[in-house]
Design a protein around this motif. Structure first.
Motif, PDB file in Angstrom:
ATOM      1  N   LEU A  19       0.819  -1.216   0.000  1.00 32.54           N
ATOM      2  CA  LEU A  19       0.000   0.000   0.000  1.00 32.54           C
ATOM      3  C   LEU A  19       0.854   1.268   0.000  1.00 32.54           C
ATOM      4  N   GLN A  20       2.160   1.100  -0.145  1.00 25.19           N
ATOM      5  CA  GLN A  20       3.065   2.254  -0.194  1.00 25.19           C
ATOM      6  C   GLN A  20       2.971   2.911  -1.575  1.00 25.19           C
ATOM      7  N   PRO A  21       2.930   4.249  -1.611  1.00 30.12           N
ATOM      8  CA  PRO A  21       2.890   4.936  -2.915  1.00 30.12           C
ATOM      9  C   PRO A  21       4.020   4.484  -3.843  1.00 30.12           C
ATOM     10  N   ALA A  22       5.196   4.241  -3.290  1.00 29.19           N
ATOM     11  CA  ALA A  22       6.346   3.872  -4.135  1.00 29.19           C
ATOM     12  C   ALA A  22       6.127   2.537  -4.837  1.00 29.19           C
ATOM     13  N   TYR A  23       5.224   1.714  -4.292  1.00 24.17           N
ATOM     14  CA  TYR A  23       5.008   0.383  -4.891  1.00 24.17           C
ATOM     15  C   TYR A  23       3.647   0.246  -5.567  1.00 24.17           C
TER      16      TYR A  23
END
Ligand SMILES: Cc1ncc(COP(=O)(O)O)c(C=O)c1O
Length: 375
Positions: free
Chosen positions: A324-328
């Motif tokens: 759920l991380q923006p980077a992923y």
């Protein structure tokens, strides 16, 4: 002044009191390096490698500039790259996944076991495809992952097992040191770790001499011989100054881990009957309590009150799962993918944990925490 008022400030970690306890040894070690001017790959790096390998009960160790580099260099040494998949847990520190991404491979995330917070081996097996090349069990919070079933599945599918031991220096699984169980393992010496440098640092340990040799070349701009570059390597060397500091601190690691273990035991005893869910350790594990993590409802409000009203520092490891991380975003993860990881991410709270904690501090933390929970 009451005891509670006197200790009305419990930091989450306290690196200063640890430094104070060994200041003259540390200052000497630093001074010796500066006087020798051997800053890059000096004697302390190779001695620390020998000493840390012996400590981990493995044959080889290679000093790196961080735990992240250690993970990445292992994957690169095993020639993992574009088109490959590497399985790890969804609730780890982002560096575990980043190391996979740096190689061009794809991190494949899986949910965790609700008791140990470590990778669920059934989920891991289900995630294996023909592209899967490796698996990275993370010994999260200093608690060893259940390695035997992981090794068994990995062996059947011909996968490399890379232990992420960045939080678990000295932990044992069925009597064996973590780091000595898979093909290779990565440790971090980030300052707050159980064995922490005074800056960044990391280490690979492995029983595989060829892999250790390749990583030695990779970390030093690809050279084995000065200015002869066998590989397109990196600058990921461990600083000699950090190695000298770490050599002093390694002597104390078992003592500090024993203190953490005692603190965890006292927390467990005092939390019996509390609405805060204390961690459990399976019989196979000797944990080293990098973090002491409980689960509570209304976590964020409680955390705020502990700090604002009671001077108690806490942490959250980690508030947002990797998928759920923006980077992923590219992984296409969505809420509901990993229910246990996600449920825990909303409830986990890391209480103060460092060797120099006192029983009074722990009693105070538990008393204040319980006062904020339903009876
Ligand atoms: C589980 C885990 N993996 C990897 C890392 C990366 O280590 P470093 O910060 O030394 O790069 C850390 C520590 O920060 C960690 O806790």
């Amino acid at each position: 002044m009451t005891v509670v008022e006197k200790i009305n400030q419990v930091p989450f970690v306290d690196l200063k009191s640890q430094y104070d306890s060994i200041a003259s040894e540390i200052n000497n070690a630093i001074s010796n390096v500066i006087h020798s001017t051997a800053f890059i790959l000096g004697r302390d790096v190779s001695l620390l490698e020998e000493e840390f390998a012996a400590y981990c009960e493995v044959e080889h160790a290679v000093g790196l500039d961080s735990g992240t580099s250690a993970l990445e260099m292992i994957l690169r040494a095993y020639e993992i790259g574009p088109g490959d998949e590497v399985i790890t847990a969804a609730n780890t520190f982002i560096a575990t996944a980043l190391a996979v991404t740096y190689t061009g491979a794809t991190p494949v995330l899986v949910d965790i076991d609700p008791m140990t917070y470590n990778m669920d081996v059934t989920c891991m097996e289900r995630a294996i495809t023909e592209r899967t090349k490796a698996v990275i069990p993370v010994h999260l919070y200093g608690q060893p992952a259940d390695m035997d079933p992981i090794l068994d599945v990995a062996q059947r599918h011909n996968l490399i097992v890379v232990e992420d031991a960045c939080q678990a220096h000295g932990a044992r699984y069925k009597g064996r040191r973590v780091g000595s169980i898979g093909h290779a393992a990565a440790f971090s010496f980030y300052p707050a770790k159980n064995l922490g440098a005074y800056g960044d640092g990391g280490m690979v340990v492995t029983g595989d001499g060829e892999i250790a040799e390749t990583i030695k070349i990779l970390r030093d701009v690809g050279q084995k011989e000065k200015y002869v570059h066998a590989l397109k390597g990196y600058n990921h060397r461990l600083d000699n100054l950090q190695a000298a500091i770490l050599r002093v601190k390694l002597e104390y690691l078992d003592e500090w881990n024993a203190a953490r273990r005692q603190h965890a035991q006292l927390y467990n005893e005092l939390l019996a009957g509390s609405q805060a869910v204390a961690p459990e350790v399976p019989d196979y594990a000797e944990a080293v309590w990098h973090l002491y993590v409980v689960r509570v409802g209304e976590r964020d409000a409680i955390r705020g009150k502990l700090w604002d009203n009671d001077g108690i520092g806490t942490g959250i490891h980690y508030p947002i799962p990797i998928h759920l991380q923006p980077a992923y975003r590219e992984l296409g993860g969505k809420p509901g993918d990993f229910p246990i990881t996600e449920r825990y991410a909303e409830r986990i709270l890391s209480l103060p944990m460092f060797p120099e904690l006192t029983p009074e501090m722990i009693a105070y933390v538990v008393e204040r925490l319980n006062s904020l929970l339903p009876a």
